[in-house]
Design a protein around this motif. Structure first.
Motif, PDB file in Angstrom:
ATOM      1  N   LEU A 159       0.743  -1.161   0.094  1.00  0.00           N
ATOM      2  CA  LEU A 159      -0.102   0.021   0.043  1.00  0.00           C
ATOM      3  C   LEU A 159       0.843   1.293  -0.080  1.00  0.00           C
ATOM      4  O   LEU A 159       0.757   2.236  -0.810  1.00  0.00           O
ATOM      5  CB  LEU A 159      -1.001  -0.053   1.152  1.00  0.00           C
ATOM      6  CG  LEU A 159      -2.215  -0.852   1.216  1.00  0.00           C
ATOM      7  CD1 LEU A 159      -2.939  -0.865   2.392  1.00  0.00           C
ATOM      8  CD2 LEU A 159      -3.171  -0.502   0.094  1.00  0.00           C
ATOM      9  N   SER A 160       1.803   1.133   0.776  1.00  0.00           N
ATOM     10  CA  SER A 160       2.953   2.401   0.842  1.00  0.00           C
ATOM     11  C   SER A 160       3.547   2.386  -0.447  1.00  0.00           C
ATOM     12  O   SER A 160       3.586   3.761  -0.978  1.00  0.00           O
ATOM     13  CB  SER A 160       3.852   2.274   1.880  1.00  0.00           C
ATOM     14  OG  SER A 160       5.023   1.191   1.749  1.00  0.00           O
TER      15      SER A 160
ATOM     16  N   PHE B 252       0.768   4.047  -2.593  1.00  0.00           N
ATOM     17  CA  PHE B 252       0.833   5.553  -2.600  1.00  0.00           C
ATOM     18  C   PHE B 252       1.958   6.304  -3.077  1.00  0.00           C
ATOM     19  O   PHE B 252       1.887   7.399  -3.597  1.00  0.00           O
ATOM     20  CB  PHE B 252       0.462   5.750  -1.185  1.00  0.00           C
ATOM     21  CG  PHE B 252      -0.756   5.562  -0.550  1.00  0.00           C
ATOM     22  CD1 PHE B 252      -1.921   6.107  -0.996  1.00  0.00           C
ATOM     23  CD2 PHE B 252      -1.037   4.450   0.567  1.00  0.00           C
ATOM     24  CE1 PHE B 252      -3.310   5.858  -0.458  1.00  0.00           C
ATOM     25  CE2 PHE B 252      -2.330   4.425   0.999  1.00  0.00           C
ATOM     26  CZ  PHE B 252      -3.178   4.867   0.372  1.00  0.00           C
ATOM     27  N   THR B 253       3.189   5.940  -3.097  1.00  0.00           N
ATOM     28  CA  THR B 253       4.131   6.645  -3.836  1.00  0.00           C
ATOM     29  C   THR B 253       4.012   6.608  -5.239  1.00  0.00           C
ATOM     30  O   THR B 253       4.262   7.815  -5.778  1.00  0.00           O
ATOM     31  CB  THR B 253       5.443   5.826  -3.378  1.00  0.00           C
ATOM     32  OG1 THR B 253       5.738   5.394  -2.143  1.00  0.00           O
ATOM     33  CG2 THR B 253       6.822   6.461  -3.908  1.00  0.00           C
TER      34      THR B 253
ATOM     35  N   VAL C   1       0.889   7.136  -6.503  1.00  0.00           N
ATOM     36  CA  VAL C   1       0.052   7.914  -6.794  1.00  0.00           C
ATOM     37  C   VAL C   1       0.787   9.380  -6.830  1.00  0.00           C
ATOM     38  O   VAL C   1       0.207  10.201  -7.465  1.00  0.00           O
ATOM     39  CB  VAL C   1      -0.904   7.976  -5.591  1.00  0.00           C
ATOM     40  CG1 VAL C   1      -2.061   9.030  -5.937  1.00  0.00           C
ATOM     41  CG2 VAL C   1      -2.009   6.609  -6.018  1.00  0.00           C
TER      42      VAL C   1
ATOM     43  N   GLN D 102       6.402  12.317  -2.955  1.00  0.00           N
ATOM     44  CA  GLN D 102       6.918  11.295  -3.427  1.00  0.00           C
ATOM     45  C   GLN D 102       8.363  10.931  -2.736  1.00  0.00           C
ATOM     46  O   GLN D 102       8.547   9.739  -2.284  1.00  0.00           O
ATOM     47  CB  GLN D 102       7.148  11.227  -5.059  1.00  0.00           C
ATOM     48  CG  GLN D 102       7.605  10.157  -5.919  1.00  0.00           C
ATOM     49  CD  GLN D 102       9.226   9.872  -5.676  1.00  0.00           C
ATOM     50  OE1 GLN D 102       9.808  10.786  -5.532  1.00  0.00           O
ATOM     51  NE2 GLN D 102       9.545   8.679  -5.978  1.00  0.00           N
TER      52      GLN D 102
ATOM     53  N   LEU E 155       7.580   9.673   0.892  1.00  0.00           N
ATOM     54  CA  LEU E 155       7.026   8.279   0.949  1.00  0.00           C
ATOM     55  C   LEU E 155       8.193   7.310   0.407  1.00  0.00           C
ATOM     56  O   LEU E 155       8.398   6.150   1.278  1.00  0.00           O
ATOM     57  CB  LEU E 155       6.014   8.150  -0.166  1.00  0.00           C
ATOM     58  CG  LEU E 155       4.679   8.890   0.532  1.00  0.00           C
ATOM     59  CD1 LEU E 155       3.592   8.909  -0.463  1.00  0.00           C
ATOM     60  CD2 LEU E 155       4.127   8.425   1.754  1.00  0.00           C
TER      61      LEU E 155
ATOM     62  N   GLN F 261       5.709   1.892  -8.247  1.00  0.00           N
ATOM     63  CA  GLN F 261       5.195   3.295  -8.645  1.00  0.00           C
ATOM     64  C   GLN F 261       5.189   3.607  -9.860  1.00  0.00           C
ATOM     65  O   GLN F 261       4.250   4.260 -10.348  1.00  0.00           O
ATOM     66  CB  GLN F 261       6.052   4.288  -7.769  1.00  0.00           C
ATOM     67  CG  GLN F 261       7.482   4.213  -8.374  1.00  0.00           C
ATOM     68  CD  GLN F 261       8.317   5.566  -7.736  1.00  0.00           C
ATOM     69  OE1 GLN F 261       7.841   6.336  -7.014  1.00  0.00           O
ATOM     70  NE2 GLN F 261       9.692   5.426  -8.058  1.00  0.00           N
TER      71      GLN F 261
END
Length: 296
Positions: free
Chosen positions: A69-70, A73-74, A76, A163, A166, A184
Motif C-alpha cells: 500500500l505504501s 501511494f508513492t 499516486v 513522493q 514516501l 510506482q
C-alpha cells in the motif's frame, strides 16, 4: 553504501532528470501528455521488473500488505508530479519548469516536520532557503509573469516532495528499492492510461513520432533515475535527498540553453552557485558535526 556515495547516486539521478526536461517538452509536439506519461512509465516498469525478481530472491523477509500500500501511494504521488509537470510544460519553458520543480527542496522538510514529526539536521533549513534563493535567481529574479504552466509546476513540486518522503520511508522500512520503483511506475502508467483513454486521441503515427523521447525517458529518466533515487535514499534522509535532487534545475537549464536556445542571465549563474553551496552544506556540515562528536 556510505552517505557520500548515496548522495553521489542522487546527484546522478538529478543529472538524468535534468536531461529529461528537454525530451518531455519536445515529445508533446507529437503526442498528448497523458499518453506520453503512460507509455513512458510502462517502459520503465518493464525495464525494472527483471531486477525486482533478483531483489526478491535476496530479500530477508516478504513484503506485507502495508508495504504494498505504501508503494502504491508513492505511485499516486509520482503520477501527480508527472502529470502536473507534463501539463505545465504546455505553457511554460523548460528552464522555468526545471527551476520551479526544485521548490520541493522546501516542501520536503516541511512535510517531515508537520506529518512525520521528525526534526531534520539544523543545516537543512538554511540550505533549503539558499537553494530556494538559487532557484529564484535562476528564474530571472521575478515571478511576476507566471503562466498557468508555472502554477501547475508549483503543484508538481508538492507532489514530488510527497513522493520523495514516501519513497524514503518505504525503502528504509523494507530495503526493497527496486520493488518500490516498479510499483510506482506501474501505478503511474495505469492511472495515466485511464486519463489518456478518456481525454486524449492516440494513433500509431503519434507514438512513432515520439518514440525516441518515450524510450529515453522510460529507460533513463524513469527506469534508471528513479531507481537510483530510491537506492540513494536508503542511506540518507528525505530533506538531504531533496537538496541534492534539486540540482536537476541546473542540469535542465543548461541543456535547455544548449539544445533549445533558452538562455541564463547573470543572475542565473549566481543561482547555480547558491544551489551548489546548499548541496555542499547538506553534505559536509552533518559529517563534520558527527566527526566532532566522535572525537569529543
Amino acid at each position: 553504501m556510505t552517505r557520500i556515495q548515496a548522495n553521489l547516486v542522487l546527484l546522478l539521478a538529478a543529472a538524468i532528470w535534468g536531461s529529461g526536461f528537454v525530451a518531455q517538452s519536445t515529445a508533446m509536439k507529437a503526442i498528448g501528455p497523458f499518453w506520453f506519461i503512460s507509455l513512458r512509465f510502462a517502459v520503465a516498469t518493464l525495464v525494472v521488473l527483471p531486477f525486482v525478481w533478483k531483489e526478491k530472491r535476496k530479500a530477508e523477509k516478504p513484503l506485507t500488505r502495508r508495504n504494498w500500500l505504501s508503494f502504491a501511494f508513492t505511485g499516486v504521488a509520482l503520477f501527480g508530479g508527472a502529470a502536473t509537470q507534463q501539463l505545465g510544460l504546455l505553457t511554460t519553458t523548460v528552464t522555468n519548469s526545471s527551476f520551479i520543480t526544485g521548490l520541493y527542496v522546501v516542501f520536503v522538510p516541511l512535510i517531515a516536520v508537520v506529518f512525520l514529526r521528525r526534526q531534520p539536521h539544523w543545516v537543512i533549513w538554511p540550505a533549503a532557503l539558499t537553494a530556494l534563493s538559487g532557484i529564484y535567481l535562476l528564474s530571472g529574479g521575478s515571478f511576476s509573469q507566471l503562466t498557468p504552466g508555472d502554477f501547475l509546476t508549483v503543484v508538481c513540486a508538492v507532489f514530488w516532495a510527497v513522493q520523495i518522503t514516501l519513497a524514503g520511508s518505504s525503502v528504509r522500512e523494507t530495503g526493497r528499492p527496486l520493488a518500490i520503483s516498479a510499483t510506482q511506475f506501474a501505478v503511474t502508467a495505469v492511472l495515466a492510461l485511464i486519463v489518456a483513454a478518456l481525454v486524449e486521441p492516440i494513433s500509431f503515427a503519434a507514438i512513432k513520432a515520439a518514440l525516441g523521447e518515450i524510450l529515453y525517458l522510460g529507460i533513463f529518466s524513469s527506469g534508471l533515475a528513479f531507481a537510483l533515487q530510491v537506492i540513494g535514499q536508503r542511506y540518507t534522509t528525505p530533506p538531504q535527498a531533496a537538496i541534492i535532487l534539486s540540482s536537476e534545475a541546473v542540469f535542465g537549464a543548461s541543456l535547455a540553453a544548449l539544445l533549445l536556445g533558452e538562455t541564463i542571465g547573470p543572475q542565473g549563474y549566481v543561482g547555480c552557485a547558491l544551489m551548489f553551496t546548499a548541496m555542499l552544506a547538506v553534505e559536509l556540515v552533518p559529517e563534520l558535526t558527527r566527526r566532532r562528536s566522535v572525537a569529543a
